[in-house]
Design an enzyme around this catalytic site. Structure first.
Site, PDB file in Angstrom:
ATOM      1  CG  ASN A 354     -69.563  45.442  -0.808  1.00 59.21           C
ATOM      2  OD1 ASN A 354     -69.911  44.743   0.139  1.00 59.21           O
ATOM      3  ND2 ASN A 354     -69.519  46.748  -0.720  1.00 59.21           N
ATOM      4  N   GLY A 397     -72.888  43.506  -0.517  1.00 57.34           N
ATOM      5  CA  GLY A 397     -72.021  42.367  -0.266  1.00 57.34           C
ATOM      6  C   GLY A 397     -71.454  42.360   1.150  1.00 57.34           C
ATOM      7  NE  ARG A 399     -65.758  49.124   3.196  1.00 60.71           N
ATOM      8  CZ  ARG A 399     -66.340  50.259   3.575  1.00 60.71           C
ATOM      9  NH1 ARG A 399     -67.585  50.538   3.233  1.00 60.71           N
ATOM     10  NH2 ARG A 399     -65.682  51.114   4.339  1.00 60.71           N
ATOM     11  CB  CYS A 400     -73.093  46.301   2.069  1.00 62.39           C
ATOM     12  SG  CYS A 400     -72.508  46.872   0.498  1.00 62.39           S
ATOM     13  CG  MET A 401     -74.343  42.021   4.179  1.00 65.44           C
ATOM     14  SD  MET A 401     -74.749  40.282   3.989  1.00 65.44           S
ATOM     15  CE  MET A 401     -73.154  39.554   3.641  1.00 65.44           C
TER      16      MET A 401
END
Ligand code: CIR
Length: 410
Positions: A354, A397, A399-401
């Site tokens: 990620n 991770g 990218r998700c945040m």
């Protein structure tokens, strides 16, 4: 410049929306965890410290960091009392209180707070012991059970990637899959409609959150170029939603190809970006476990057909499909955990695939995924690591945040 500009996954990031983890990530018990899509009970002070480091790295690289919780407050204050009242009604309805004594009591309680406290409270959750409600109707009395919350916390909201996605000069505001996350995108809808940054700008909405039978989440939506978007067919994104989205994008935007990639349906790899991300013009990360024994994967390439219809072709070779779509003669796919089956599975679980690309060939990753990080460096990527012992407990991770709003063209 448009307030929204995303023509790639890798162009130099200019503006991003984050959410600093708050009380919501410690306002639940182990028994509630799986329903709330968490695998552990994080330690808030360290999670906040790690998140602050993540934000400061972005700022050091010249990114304008906006916070969702602050933007929600600004949108509500800008919209005025009617907008606030309508927002609370919608939030309470989607929290299962469309009307009645509990609806009224919660609305009064939340309204008594200053706007930022109210926003933070909605996200953190409202426990039953916070207010004393005298029930006067059957429905309310029956809901008076030992469950400790009137409104559940929203611990996943720090994964701002998922509730909405900026694509081109428009946005998808996502109808999410699980009850634990559905209310989150009410904040995105509010911000789009009433925040001074977006209000009155006629921003194209590629897909709104009012869908019942199909769903999509931002972790599955990846803009590969100004013409190509990859979308995961996953636990969280249905083929129907992808088809509807493609239809809209083909009619109203520069996008003319959607690469739908079918990934396994499970919690470890709930979105495409948990197993596959773009890190440079011609480089991607990929968790090898998504390929079958012949190194194949189901891919459907959607393009505009005759009379507004959509054509699609079935493909199975990911590398070749990407090379064709991006007009590349070579392509480097970097395997998570260097392909070692134990390290790959361990690091994928902790978001080793990620990666967040903040400029072509420059990425932010979690420090704990040292095998994948080392390999990225060996492939010439500039890797900036951030601490991750508590943030990773939510199964997401860098990218998700992050929800990028503006990137430079590549
Ligand atoms: N894009 C992402 O992969 N986001 C991570 C979401 C993790 C969160 N616990 C969830 O299950 O929705």
């Amino acid at each position: 410049m448009d307030p929204i500009h995303i023509t790639s996954e890798i162009g130099k990031m200019k503006t991003v929306i984050l959410k600093r983890p708050g009380k919501e990530i410690e306002n639940f018990t182990p028994r509630m965890m799986s329903r709330l899509l968490f695998d552990e009970t994080p330690y808030l002070p360290i999670a906040q410290k790690e998140h602050d480091t993540f934000a400061s790295v972005l700022k050091q690289y010249g990114v304008n960091v906006l916070y969702l919780e602050k933007m929600a407050k600004e949108a509500l204050n800008h919209g005025g009392p009617q907008v606030k009242s309508a927002f609370l009604d919608r939030m309470l309805t989607e929290s299962n209180y469309p009307s009645g004594v509990i609806h009224d009591a919660l609305k009064e309680y939340l309204n008594s707070m200053d706007t930022q406290t109210m926003v933070n409270k909605i996200i953190a959750g409202v426990r039953k012991n916070e207010l004393h409600i005298v029930y006067n109707d059957l429905a309310s009395s029956v809901s008076d059970n030992p469950y400790p919350f009137y409104m559940d916390p929203m611990p996943n909201i720090y994964f701002t990637r998922d509730m909405s996605a900026f694509i081109g000069n428009g946005v998808s505001i996502n109808h999410m899959t699980f009850a634990a996350r559905k209310r989150e995108s009410l904040f995105n809808e509010l911000i789009l409609n009433y925040h001074p940054m977006f209000e009155g700008q006629n921003i194209p909405v590629w897909r709104n959150r009012n869908h019942t039978y199909s769903h999509i989440e931002g972790g599955d939506e990846q803009v590969l170029s100004e013409h190509v978007i990859a979308i995961g067919i996953s636990q969280r994104t249905t083929a129907k939603a992808i088809q509807e989205m493609a239809q809209k994008l083909f009619q109203k935007s520069s996008f003319n190809k959607v690469i739908a990639i079918q990934i396994p349906h499970n919690h470890a790899m709930m979105h495409l970006d948990t197993v596959f991300t773009m890190v440079n013009y011609d480089q991607f990360t990929m968790y090898p476990g998504i390929l079958n024994q012949n190194d194949d994967i189901n891919i459907y390439v959607l393009t505009p057909g005759k009379d507004g219809k959509i054509e699609y072709k079935h493909r199975t070779n990911l590398k070749q499909t990407l090379k064709d779509a991006l007009h590349l003669s070579e392509l480097d796919i970097i395997p998570t955990g260097n392909g070692d089956p134990i390290m790959a599975e361990r690091e994928q679980w902790n978001d080793g695939s990620n990666t967040l690309t903040i400029a072509p060939g420059t990425v932010i990753t979690y420090d704990r995924n040292y095998v994948s990080n080392r390999l990225l460096k060996e492939h010439g990527i500039n890797v900036i690591t951030v601490p991750s012992s508590e943030l990773s407990r939510g199964r997401g991770g860098p990218r998700c945040m992050s929800c990028p709003v503006v990137r430079a063209d590549i």
